[in-house]
Design a protein around this motif. Structure first.
Motif, PDB file in Angstrom:
ATOM      1  N   UNK A  97      -2.783   7.562  -0.803  1.00 47.48           N
ATOM      2  CA  UNK A  97      -2.492   8.366  -1.985  1.00 47.48           C
ATOM      3  C   UNK A  97      -3.040   9.777  -1.827  1.00 47.48           C
ATOM      4  N   UNK A  98      -4.298   9.886  -1.361  1.00 41.95           N
ATOM      5  CA  UNK A  98      -4.909  11.200  -1.200  1.00 41.95           C
ATOM      6  C   UNK A  98      -4.145  12.069  -0.226  1.00 41.95           C
ATOM      7  N   UNK A  99      -3.752  11.491   0.907  1.00 39.85           N
ATOM      8  CA  UNK A  99      -3.010  12.253   1.916  1.00 39.85           C
ATOM      9  C   UNK A  99      -1.642  12.659   1.385  1.00 39.85           C
ATOM     10  N   UNK A 100      -0.923  11.713   0.785  1.00 36.26           N
ATOM     11  CA  UNK A 100       0.425  11.999   0.293  1.00 36.26           C
ATOM     12  C   UNK A 100       0.424  13.097  -0.759  1.00 36.26           C
ATOM     13  N   UNK A 101      -0.475  12.977  -1.753  1.00 36.56           N
ATOM     14  CA  UNK A 101      -0.435  13.956  -2.847  1.00 36.56           C
ATOM     15  C   UNK A 101      -0.913  15.327  -2.382  1.00 36.56           C
ATOM     16  N   UNK A 134       0.840  -1.207   0.000  1.00 35.48           N
ATOM     17  CA  UNK A 134       0.000   0.000   0.000  1.00 35.48           C
ATOM     18  C   UNK A 134       0.872   1.252   0.000  1.00 35.48           C
ATOM     19  N   UNK A 135       1.910   1.279   0.820  1.00 35.36           N
ATOM     20  CA  UNK A 135       2.799   2.438   0.878  1.00 35.36           C
ATOM     21  C   UNK A 135       3.532   2.640  -0.446  1.00 35.36           C
ATOM     22  N   UNK A 136       4.021   1.546  -1.029  1.00 35.67           N
ATOM     23  CA  UNK A 136       4.713   1.641  -2.321  1.00 35.67           C
ATOM     24  C   UNK A 136       3.766   2.159  -3.398  1.00 35.67           C
ATOM     25  N   UNK A 137       2.529   1.666  -3.383  1.00 35.46           N
ATOM     26  CA  UNK A 137       1.546   2.126  -4.359  1.00 35.46           C
ATOM     27  C   UNK A 137       1.245   3.607  -4.169  1.00 35.46           C
ATOM     28  N   UNK A 138       1.166   4.057  -2.907  1.00 33.98           N
ATOM     29  CA  UNK A 138       0.912   5.469  -2.650  1.00 33.98           C
ATOM     30  C   UNK A 138       2.001   6.356  -3.213  1.00 33.98           C
ATOM     31  N   UNK A 139       3.247   5.939  -3.053  1.00 33.68           N
ATOM     32  CA  UNK A 139       4.374   6.707  -3.601  1.00 33.68           C
ATOM     33  C   UNK A 139       4.323   6.723  -5.131  1.00 33.68           C
ATOM     34  N   UNK A 140       4.039   5.563  -5.740  1.00 30.91           N
ATOM     35  CA  UNK A 140       3.953   5.492  -7.202  1.00 30.91           C
ATOM     36  C   UNK A 140       2.814   6.359  -7.730  1.00 30.91           C
ATOM     37  N   UNK A 141       1.698   6.370  -7.019  1.00 29.49           N
ATOM     38  CA  UNK A 141       0.568   7.202  -7.435  1.00 29.49           C
ATOM     39  C   UNK A 141       0.886   8.689  -7.302  1.00 29.49           C
ATOM     40  N   UNK A 142       1.674   9.038  -6.299  1.00 30.18           N
ATOM     41  CA  UNK A 142       2.102  10.435  -6.182  1.00 30.18           C
ATOM     42  C   UNK A 142       2.859  10.854  -7.434  1.00 30.18           C
ATOM     43  N   UNK A 143       3.825  10.015  -7.854  1.00 33.75           N
ATOM     44  CA  UNK A 143       4.581  10.325  -9.061  1.00 33.75           C
ATOM     45  C   UNK A 143       3.698  10.413 -10.286  1.00 33.75           C
ATOM     46  N   UNK A 144       2.750   9.491 -10.390  1.00 27.39           N
ATOM     47  CA  UNK A 144       1.823   9.487 -11.525  1.00 27.39           C
ATOM     48  C   UNK A 144       1.042  10.788 -11.605  1.00 27.39           C
ATOM     49  N   UNK A 145       0.457  11.209 -10.495  1.00 30.49           N
ATOM     50  CA  UNK A 145      -0.352  12.430 -10.487  1.00 30.49           C
ATOM     51  C   UNK A 145       0.508  13.671 -10.707  1.00 30.49           C
ATOM     52  N   UNK A 188     -10.955  -4.804  -3.159  1.00 24.33           N
ATOM     53  CA  UNK A 188     -11.730  -3.602  -2.848  1.00 24.33           C
ATOM     54  C   UNK A 188     -11.125  -2.859  -1.656  1.00 24.33           C
ATOM     55  N   UNK A 189     -10.824  -3.605  -0.578  1.00 25.18           N
ATOM     56  CA  UNK A 189     -10.204  -2.980   0.590  1.00 25.18           C
ATOM     57  C   UNK A 189      -8.824  -2.445   0.255  1.00 25.18           C
ATOM     58  N   UNK A 190      -8.079  -3.188  -0.538  1.00 30.20           N
ATOM     59  CA  UNK A 190      -6.730  -2.758  -0.936  1.00 30.20           C
ATOM     60  C   UNK A 190      -6.788  -1.410  -1.641  1.00 30.20           C
ATOM     61  N   UNK A 191      -7.720  -1.265  -2.574  1.00 31.35           N
ATOM     62  CA  UNK A 191      -7.874   0.002  -3.297  1.00 31.35           C
ATOM     63  C   UNK A 191      -8.303   1.108  -2.337  1.00 31.35           C
ATOM     64  N   UNK A 192      -9.195   0.782  -1.402  1.00 32.69           N
ATOM     65  CA  UNK A 192      -9.624   1.787  -0.439  1.00 32.69           C
ATOM     66  C   UNK A 192      -8.468   2.347   0.369  1.00 32.69           C
ATOM     67  N   UNK A 193      -7.587   1.462   0.853  1.00 29.80           N
ATOM     68  CA  UNK A 193      -6.430   1.921   1.630  1.00 29.80           C
ATOM     69  C   UNK A 193      -5.472   2.742   0.768  1.00 29.80           C
ATOM     70  N   UNK A 194      -5.303   2.358  -0.472  1.00 28.01           N
ATOM     71  CA  UNK A 194      -4.436   3.133  -1.351  1.00 28.01           C
ATOM     72  C   UNK A 194      -5.011   4.526  -1.561  1.00 28.01           C
ATOM     73  N   UNK A 195      -6.340   4.627  -1.671  1.00 28.02           N
ATOM     74  CA  UNK A 195      -6.947   5.947  -1.852  1.00 28.02           C
ATOM     75  C   UNK A 195      -6.691   6.837  -0.638  1.00 28.02           C
ATOM     76  N   UNK A 196      -6.748   6.259   0.548  1.00 25.74           N
ATOM     77  CA  UNK A 196      -6.467   7.050   1.743  1.00 25.74           C
ATOM     78  C   UNK A 196      -5.015   7.526   1.730  1.00 25.74           C
TER      79      UNK A 196
END
Length: 278
Positions: free
Chosen positions: A182-186, A62-73, A172-180
């Motif tokens: 990812x949203x906070x990080x970005x 989840x943390x790795x995905x959040x960082x990758x999503x930050x770069x994407x956005x 579904x839960x995995x995506x939910x946690x990533x949204x939390x």
């Protein structure tokens, strides 16, 4: 891949094109992406509060995905600041499945048939043809490093999410946690870089951001779920048919020209989808 999964991924592609189009409406591209990220947090919380807590071994994913999503956005928003939807989107989305498929040869155990890789290659050709105008129509080439950076980040989170969702066992839960996360990080990162002004915008901007967040969640959740029941590289490639939807939105909503180059690219993309189904 079954017909049901195929249709679900195509639906996710349409939703993905929709939320990217919504980013172009109203405030600055950076501001719109920040608003979208802020709105992702309550959506993610609403999902995870109804699901069991994830196992500890899911947290690094989840943390790795959040960082990758930050770069994407980050790269995508900056690309939209200097380029149009019909150019940035094909480059950013088109290069991603090529990178994911190449990395998947070494990192994943999924069995992808040669004809499916041919389909991925045809999809890539169509997508690159769609992006050709940046070189021929005098458009700003400053968008290229940002669009390619977005593509690299997309390929990264595609592989991370596909494997992370499998470890989780609950997409579904995995995506939910990533949204939390990812949203906070970005949102926090961009406020730190740009100041609180990026949170500006009236009620319309926030309503649009909310709609974009819902569409983004739908697209993302469907895609991640599909990666748990079908080859990741194949899902990643089919998801890029969102370019067809983006071109239609650009043509019908934003008044962008439907050129022969775009029509050819669209035909190649459809051909790539057909090949992945043979």
């Amino acid at each position: 891949m079954t017909l049901g999964v195929l249709l679900a991924v195509l639906g996710a592609a349409a939703l993905h094109a929709l939320w990217n189009a919504l980013i172009r409406v109203g405030t600055s591209r950076i501001g719109a992406m920040v608003i979208l990220s802020v709105m992702e947090i309550p959506i993610g919380l609403a999902v995870v509060v109804l699901r069991p807590l994830p196992p500890v071994d899911v947290v690094p994913w989840v943390l790795a995905a959040g960082v990758a999503h930050f770069g994407y956005k980050f790269f995508l928003a900056h690309a939209y600041e200097v380029g149009d939807l019909s150019r940035v989107y094909p480059i950013a989305r088109g290069a991603a499945p090529m990178i994911a498929a190449l990395a998947g040869l070494f990192l994943l155990a999924d069995a992808v048939r040669p004809i499916e890789y041919l389909g991925i290659a045809v999809l890539g050709l169509g997508i690159l043809t769609m992006a050709r105008g940046v070189f021929t129509d005098g458009e700003s080439r400053r968008l290229l490093p940002y669009a390619l950076g977005s593509a690299l980040a997309t390929a990264s989170y595609t592989l991370i999410d596909g494997m992370g969702a499998r470890v989780s066992g609950d997409a579904i839960a995995y995506v939910g946690w990533i949204y939390v996360v990812d949203g906070i990080l970005f949102a926090a990162g961009m406020v730190a870089l740009r100041g609180r002004g990026v949170l500006g915008g009236g009620a319309r901007a926030w309503a649009t951001g909310g709609a974009a967040s819902v569409a983004s969640y739908g697209a993302y959740a469907i895609s991640v779920w599909a990666m748990t029941v079908a080859p990741i590289a194949l899902v990643a490639a089919l998801r890029e048919t969102s370019i067809l939807f983006a071109v239609l939105i650009g043509w019908l909503v934003f008044g962008e020209r439907m050129t022969p180059n775009k029509a050819l690219a669209a035909a190649l993309i459809v051909g790539g989808v057909v090949l992945t189904r043979l």
